[in-house]
Design an enzyme around this catalytic site. Structure first.
Site, PDB file in Angstrom:
ATOM      1  CG  HIS A   1      -2.059   0.930   1.147  1.00 63.12           C
ATOM      2  ND1 HIS A   1      -1.966   2.267   1.400  1.00 63.12           N
ATOM      3  CD2 HIS A   1      -3.328   0.696   0.763  1.00 63.12           C
ATOM      4  CE1 HIS A   1      -3.151   2.826   1.213  1.00 63.12           C
ATOM      5  NE2 HIS A   1      -3.997   1.898   0.817  1.00 63.12           N
TER       6      HIS A   1
ATOM      7  CG  ASP B   1      -8.447  -4.132  -2.806  1.00 60.87           C
ATOM      8  OD1 ASP B   1      -7.638  -3.199  -2.966  1.00 60.87           O
ATOM      9  OD2 ASP B   1      -9.682  -3.995  -2.877  1.00 60.87           O
TER      10      ASP B   1
HETATM   11  C1  SDX Z   1      -6.317   0.240  -2.796  1.00 61.37           C
HETATM   12  O1  SDX Z   1      -4.426   4.658  -1.842  1.00 61.37           O
HETATM   13  C2  SDX Z   1      -5.390   4.079  -1.212  1.00 61.37           C
HETATM   14  O2  SDX Z   1      -5.789   4.455  -0.142  1.00 61.37           O
HETATM   15  C3  SDX Z   1      -6.008   2.905  -1.980  1.00 61.37           C
HETATM   16  C4  SDX Z   1      -7.021   2.065  -1.232  1.00 61.37           C
HETATM   17  C5  SDX Z   1      -8.296   2.837  -0.924  1.00 61.37           C
HETATM   18  O3  SDX Z   1      -8.991   2.477   0.037  1.00 61.37           O
HETATM   19  O4  SDX Z   1      -8.619   3.762  -1.708  1.00 61.37           O
HETATM   20  O5  SDX Z   1      -6.467   1.610   0.002  1.00 61.37           O
HETATM   21  C6  SDX Z   1      -7.458   0.859  -2.056  1.00 61.37           C
HETATM   22  O6  SDX Z   1      -6.100   0.602  -3.924  1.00 61.37           O
HETATM   23  C7  SDX Z   1      -5.430  -0.762  -2.095  1.00 61.37           C
HETATM   24  C8  SDX Z   1      -4.227  -1.232  -2.981  1.00 61.37           C
HETATM   25  C9  SDX Z   1      -4.732  -2.305  -3.936  1.00 61.37           C
HETATM   26  N1  SDX Z   1      -3.658  -2.663  -4.929  1.00 61.37           N
HETATM   27  C10 SDX Z   1      -3.058  -3.862  -4.871  1.00 61.37           C
HETATM   28  O7  SDX Z   1      -3.243  -4.692  -3.982  1.00 61.37           O
HETATM   29  C11 SDX Z   1      -2.124  -4.109  -6.045  1.00 61.37           C
HETATM   30  C12 SDX Z   1      -0.802  -4.728  -5.526  1.00 61.37           C
HETATM   31  N2  SDX Z   1      -0.082  -3.661  -4.801  1.00 61.37           N
HETATM   32  C13 SDX Z   1       0.961  -2.944  -5.533  1.00 61.37           C
HETATM   33  O8  SDX Z   1       0.636  -2.701  -6.880  1.00 61.37           O
HETATM   34  C14 SDX Z   1       1.447  -1.722  -4.731  1.00 61.37           C
HETATM   35  O9  SDX Z   1       1.716  -2.155  -3.466  1.00 61.37           O
HETATM   36  C15 SDX Z   1       0.594  -0.484  -4.657  1.00 61.37           C
HETATM   37  C16 SDX Z   1       0.181   0.011  -6.000  1.00 61.37           C
HETATM   38  C17 SDX Z   1      -0.623  -0.717  -3.835  1.00 61.37           C
HETATM   39  C18 SDX Z   1       1.435   0.582  -3.968  1.00 61.37           C
HETATM   40  O10 SDX Z   1       2.473   0.881  -4.831  1.00 61.37           O
HETATM   41  P1  SDX Z   1       3.623   1.949  -4.442  1.00 61.37           P
HETATM   42  O11 SDX Z   1       3.287   2.706  -3.224  1.00 61.37           O
HETATM   43  O12 SDX Z   1       3.953   2.721  -5.677  1.00 61.37           O
HETATM   44  O13 SDX Z   1       4.781   1.004  -4.001  1.00 61.37           O
HETATM   45  P2  SDX Z   1       6.020   0.630  -4.889  1.00 61.37           P
HETATM   46  O14 SDX Z   1       5.526   0.110  -6.210  1.00 61.37           O
HETATM   47  O15 SDX Z   1       6.984   1.769  -4.879  1.00 61.37           O
HETATM   48  O16 SDX Z   1       6.600  -0.619  -4.086  1.00 61.37           O
HETATM   49  C19 SDX Z   1       7.725  -0.507  -3.241  1.00 61.37           C
HETATM   50  C20 SDX Z   1       8.462  -1.835  -3.440  1.00 61.37           C
HETATM   51  C21 SDX Z   1       8.842  -2.110  -4.890  1.00 61.37           C
HETATM   52  O17 SDX Z   1       9.973  -2.957  -4.869  1.00 61.37           O
HETATM   53  P3  SDX Z   1      11.480  -2.292  -5.089  1.00 61.37           P
HETATM   54  O18 SDX Z   1      11.394  -1.435  -6.339  1.00 61.37           O
HETATM   55  O19 SDX Z   1      11.728  -1.496  -3.836  1.00 61.37           O
HETATM   56  O20 SDX Z   1      12.394  -3.495  -5.243  1.00 61.37           O
HETATM   57  O21 SDX Z   1       7.607  -2.929  -3.057  1.00 61.37           O
HETATM   58  C22 SDX Z   1       7.365  -3.761  -4.196  1.00 61.37           C
HETATM   59  C23 SDX Z   1       7.711  -2.942  -5.424  1.00 61.37           C
HETATM   60  O22 SDX Z   1       8.119  -3.781  -6.474  1.00 61.37           O
HETATM   61  N3  SDX Z   1       5.952  -4.122  -4.154  1.00 61.37           N
HETATM   62  C24 SDX Z   1       5.485  -5.360  -4.356  1.00 61.37           C
HETATM   63  C25 SDX Z   1       4.089  -5.259  -4.178  1.00 61.37           C
HETATM   64  N4  SDX Z   1       3.761  -4.000  -3.886  1.00 61.37           N
HETATM   65  C26 SDX Z   1       4.915  -3.298  -3.885  1.00 61.37           C
HETATM   66  N5  SDX Z   1       6.086  -6.515  -4.670  1.00 61.37           N
HETATM   67  C27 SDX Z   1       5.286  -7.604  -4.811  1.00 61.37           C
HETATM   68  N6  SDX Z   1       3.939  -7.606  -4.647  1.00 61.37           N
HETATM   69  C28 SDX Z   1       3.314  -6.448  -4.347  1.00 61.37           C
HETATM   70  N7  SDX Z   1       1.981  -6.416  -4.186  1.00 61.37           N
END
Ligand code: SDX
Length: 435
Positions: free
Chosen positions: A309, A367
């Site tokens: 998140h 989710d």
């Molecule tokens: C909602 O914003 C809100 O409040 C949203 C929400 C609401 O109520 O409105 O809470 C609802 O949208 C919840 C989120 C639902 N999405 C998912 O579950 C999709 C999977 N999650 C990822 O796509 C991600 O965690 C996000 C999009 C939710 C957050 O992305 P960020 O903040 O841009 O984080 P990031 O991509 O910079 O990640 C940091 C690191 C990265 O690795 P490095 O580059 O440091 O090596 O963590 C990794 C990412 O690759 N990472 C994951 C991951 N999420 C982040 N690796 C594997 N699986 C994941 N799910």
């Protein structure tokens, strides 16, 4: 004289220094007031994804991502989930206070009385393919509401804002249920004003004319809880979309339709549907390790859906509540051996012990378990994000009202760092090089 609560920034190229005021909120990090920055320094701030940017002031919802805290108008989500109802939370988010007995009764009566949509709206559905994703229908039909309600589009009139908010809150479940019935080729079910908000929503979704629906109190409570937990979440992508669309003074129905479009993405509200597909693709507990390794591989686009998140670097408090509710609903439906639930629980356990997820503070988010519950109460996967958009409508419209009512509200218009061509002259076709 240096201001006490300020941050000084110095341009080392010119030696010019500026003091930016620090503004403290009631909870959480303060902000640097950059409103004069471009005028003074001729520089923009660059923050793709808005990781360090507050887009507005708001009194509605507070999140502490490090501690896993979520407050709706100051009330902890755990206490609301335990003691409140979705409609009562809607009143709280929209008006700022919990309603007293009379206010609650009046509000419930008003919303209940406006659950029907204009009969002509049913024609919109017939223009879609039967296999259209229900979110495609929601974006279209909600935007079209403005073509029926010209009597409440004066957005500077507080009464018009309130009427539009009530109409959206009352009609979104009906529009959502119609999109589902259409996709199933089943007859539309009209609202039943003798039922509660969530019971009526489930009835419109699940019943058919030839037999009454078997909707248990546990199913109604689970739906009400899902709606409550998804109601608002400060400046997430879809809420920010609603604010930006609304800042141009577009009507609220158009702004909410824009929010529905933003919510649809799998990185946002579309994740609940993606979680179920992921759990089905994993298929069995012994295949979890392979998928966890894929999620950690920077060269593999696979992500653990429902994990991570932007704000929560701790367990999403909503996920904790939904995990408990999943147990209760599955037990009620005699489905505690649900294979997908077993995979979800084991996936969470493995990920929480894995250094990759621990070091990045990746926990289950709202989710991760919501789809398990929705499946257990008979909601099909392609309706999960639709349910999220029904729930979030109160958050979107409350944030829209807060923005539009604000003194000096201005259109949102970010700038950019331009990295394209410098000025160059037109080249006639005959003189262009053949590559
Ligand atoms: C909602 O914003 C809100 O409040 C949203 C929400 C609401 O109520 O409105 O809470 C609802 O949208 C919840 C989120 C639902 N999405 C998912 O579950 C999709 C999977 N999650 C990822 O796509 C991600 O965690 C996000 C999009 C939710 C957050 O992305 P960020 O903040 O841009 O984080 P990031 O991509 O910079 O990640 C940091 C690191 C990265 O690795 P490095 O580059 O440091 O090596 O963590 C990794 C990412 O690759 N990472 C994951 C991951 N999420 C982040 N690796 C594997 N699986 C994941 N799910």
């Amino acid at each position: 004289m240096t201001m006490a609560n300020s941050l000084s920034i110095r341009d080392n190229r010119s030696g010019k220094e500026i003091e930016l005021p620090i503004i403290e909120g009631t909870e959480g990090p303060g902000v640097l007031d950059f409103t004069k920055f471009y005028k003074e320094f001729g520089l923009f701030t660059l923050d793709p994804g808005f990781r360090s940017t507050a887009s507005c002031k708001s009194d509605i919802t507070f999140i502490d991502g490090d501690k896993g805290i979520l407050l709706y108008r100051g009330y902890p989500i755990e206490q609301l989930a335990e003691n409140s109802t979705y409609l009562e939370v809607c009143y709280l988010l929209l008006k700022g206070e919990l309603p007293n007995q009379d206010q609650c009764g009046e509000f419930t009566k008003t919303i209940t009385k406006h659950t029907m949509v204009h009969e002509q709206m049913l024609n919109f559905y017939r223009g879609y393919r039967r296999d259209a994703h229900p979110m495609a229908i929601m974006v279209g039909v909600v935007g079209a509401l403005s073509s029926f309600y010209h009597d409440s589009l004066e957005i500077d009139d507080p009464r018009h804002r309130e009427i539009s908010a009530y109409r959206l809150l009352a009609k979104l479940p009906t529009i959502a249920a119609l999109s589902y019935k259409y996709s199933k080729g089943q007859p539309f079910i009209y609202p039943d004003n003798s039922l509660s908000y969530s019971a009526n929503f489930l009835n419109m979704l699940l019943s058919v004319p030839c037999q009454p629906s078997e909707i248990s109190p546990v199913m109604v409570k689970a739906m009400d809880l899902i709606l409550m937990l998804h109601a608002d979440h400060e400046q997430n992508a879809s809420t920010s979309t609603v604010r930006l669309a609304g800042s141009s003074k577009a009507n609220p129905f158009a702004a909410i339709s824009a929010g529905i479009g933003a919510l649809w993405g799998p990185a946002h509200g579309g994740a609940n549907e993606a979680v179920l597909s992921m759990l089905q693709e994993i298929g069995s507990v012994d295949r979890i390790g392979t998928f966890v390794e894929r999620a950690k591989d920077p060269n593999d686009s696979f992500r653990l859906m429902g994990f991570g998140h932007r704000v929560y670097k701790n367990y999403d408090p909503r996920a904790r509540i939904l995990k408990k509710a999943a147990h209760e609903v599955l037990a009620d439906r005699d489905r505690l051996d649900d294979p997908l639930f077993k995979i979800a629980l084991e996936l969470e356990r493995i990920a929480q012990e894995d250094e990759y997820f621990k070091s990045r503070k990746l926990y289950p988010n709202v989710d991760f378990y919501s789809g398990i519950i929705q499946s257990a109460i008979g909601i099909p996967t392609n309706m999960f994000t639709v349910i999220f958009s029904v729930a979030r409508t109160i958050g979107w419209i409350s944030q829209w009202v807060e923005m539009i009512s604000e003194k000096g509200q201005a259109i949102g218009r970010p700038r950019q760092l331009y990295t394209g061509h410098k000025k160059r002259d037109y080249v006639p076709l005959a003189q262009r090089k053949i590559l």
